[in-house]
Design an enzyme around this catalytic site. Structure first.
Site, PDB file in Angstrom:
ATOM      1  N   LEU A 254     -44.109  68.195  86.468  1.00 13.57           N
ATOM      2  CA  LEU A 254     -43.979  68.373  85.028  1.00 13.57           C
ATOM      3  C   LEU A 254     -45.306  68.905  84.519  1.00 13.57           C
ATOM      4  O   LEU A 254     -46.365  68.515  85.020  1.00 13.57           O
ATOM      5  CB  LEU A 254     -43.673  67.037  84.331  1.00 13.57           C
ATOM      6  CG  LEU A 254     -42.339  66.345  84.640  1.00 13.57           C
ATOM      7  CD1 LEU A 254     -42.285  64.985  83.937  1.00 13.57           C
ATOM      8  CD2 LEU A 254     -41.158  67.204  84.229  1.00 13.57           C
ATOM      9  N   ASP A 255     -45.248  69.779  83.537  1.00 12.36           N
ATOM     10  CA  ASP A 255     -46.488  70.246  82.925  1.00 12.36           C
ATOM     11  C   ASP A 255     -47.269  69.061  82.374  1.00 12.36           C
ATOM     12  O   ASP A 255     -46.691  68.034  82.006  1.00 12.36           O
ATOM     13  CB  ASP A 255     -46.184  71.211  81.773  1.00 12.36           C
ATOM     14  CG  ASP A 255     -45.592  72.524  82.260  1.00 12.36           C
ATOM     15  OD1 ASP A 255     -45.723  72.828  83.452  1.00 12.36           O
ATOM     16  OD2 ASP A 255     -45.000  73.229  81.424  1.00 12.36           O
ATOM     17  N   ARG A 256     -48.551  69.225  82.295  1.00 13.60           N
ATOM     18  CA  ARG A 256     -49.400  68.136  81.818  1.00 13.60           C
ATOM     19  C   ARG A 256     -48.955  67.605  80.455  1.00 13.60           C
ATOM     20  O   ARG A 256     -48.929  66.401  80.217  1.00 13.60           O
ATOM     21  CB  ARG A 256     -50.846  68.633  81.737  1.00 13.60           C
ATOM     22  CG  ARG A 256     -51.834  67.583  81.273  1.00 13.60           C
ATOM     23  CD  ARG A 256     -53.246  68.113  81.338  1.00 13.60           C
ATOM     24  NE  ARG A 256     -54.206  67.072  81.042  1.00 13.60           N
ATOM     25  CZ  ARG A 256     -55.513  67.193  81.247  1.00 13.60           C
ATOM     26  NH1 ARG A 256     -56.001  68.303  81.755  1.00 13.60           N
ATOM     27  NH2 ARG A 256     -56.336  66.205  80.955  1.00 13.60           N
TER      28      ARG A 256
END
Length: 250
Positions: free
Chosen positions: A53-55
């Site tokens: 997942l993106d940050r």
């Protein structure tokens, strides 16, 4: 401590907070914390991430407790056998439902150089969405007297890097709080009116996989508790009624 959403002898899923890396990388050498290391220390066992997942994205993050399960789940992700659903807040009033079919190219992201598409690397990419609610918030943005928002569910078929963020930018409905692909004017007004630490409004709400050992379908969910609740409460008075929506232009 990370919230554990599901755990058995082979799998463990957590509710990743926005702002936390999945694992440490060379691009973020100064970061001391990441979900993989935190979970390993929390349960006292090695864990294997099977997706990312993106940050800035919160929600369901699945890992395994052995390499064989990680390999099997990795194949499910590659073969598009995993069902994913996200919750997002975007700029503008979007249609009630639709699909974005737009190939995405890899991006050159070398430090010190402007980001650009690498020609010839385009890959098939489709995202489906459904409207949850529309809002017209009486906060001026740019030359407009109010700000339009839509709360949506998104189901990406693939899992390309930044797929949802790039797709909604492409159709002129960028995600709120997105500092890379978003609308700087919208982000600015909500930082001032709501919270200077405005987060990326993207949440991994559910993930459905085939369990690598039992073969059963497994759905892991994470509601929006503590994610969008404060922001939704802030804009809820401005939700449009169905009669308003029918008259409103998209």
């Amino acid at each position: 401590m990370l919230e554990i959403l599901y755990q058995d002898d082979f799998l463990v899923a957590v509710n990743k907070p926005s702002g936390l890396l999945v694992h440490r990388t060379e691009l973020a050498r100064g970061e001391m914390e990441a979900a993989v290391q935190l979970l390993r220390d929390q349960i006292g066992q090695r864990v294997y991430p099977v997706h990312r997942l993106d940050r800035g994205t919160s929600g369901v993050l699945l890992m395994t407790l052995d390499s064989e399960s990680a390999s099997q789940l990795g194949e499910q992700f590659m073969n598009r056998e995993v069902k994913k659903e996200y919750s997002a807040l975007v700029r503008g009033h979007i249609h009630d439902s639709g699909s974005i079919d737009y190939p995405l190219a890899k991006l050159n992201e070398e430090k010190g150089r402007s980001r650009f598409k690498i020609e010839g690397t385009e890959q098939e990419c489709v995202s489906h969405y459904e409207l949850i609610e529309k809002y017209t918030v009486p906060i001026p943005v740019s030359k407009y007297p109010s700000t339009r928002l839509s709360h949506i569910k998104v189901r990406p078929e693939q899992g390309r890097k930044h797929q949802i963020r790039r797709h909604f930018k492409h159709v002129f409905h960028p995600l709120i709080g997105d500092t890379r692909y978003g609308c700087r004017h919208c982000n600015h007004v909500f930082r001032e009116a709501y919270n200077p630490d405005l987060r990326l409004m993207l949440h991994s709400a559910s993930l459905t996989v085939t369990h690598p050992k039992s073969g059963d379908n497994l759905t892991i969910t994470s509601d929006n508790r503590g994610v969008f609740d404060d922001f939704l409460a802030f804009i809820e008075p401005y939700a449009l009624k169905h009669s308003d929506i029918a008259q409103d232009s998209n």
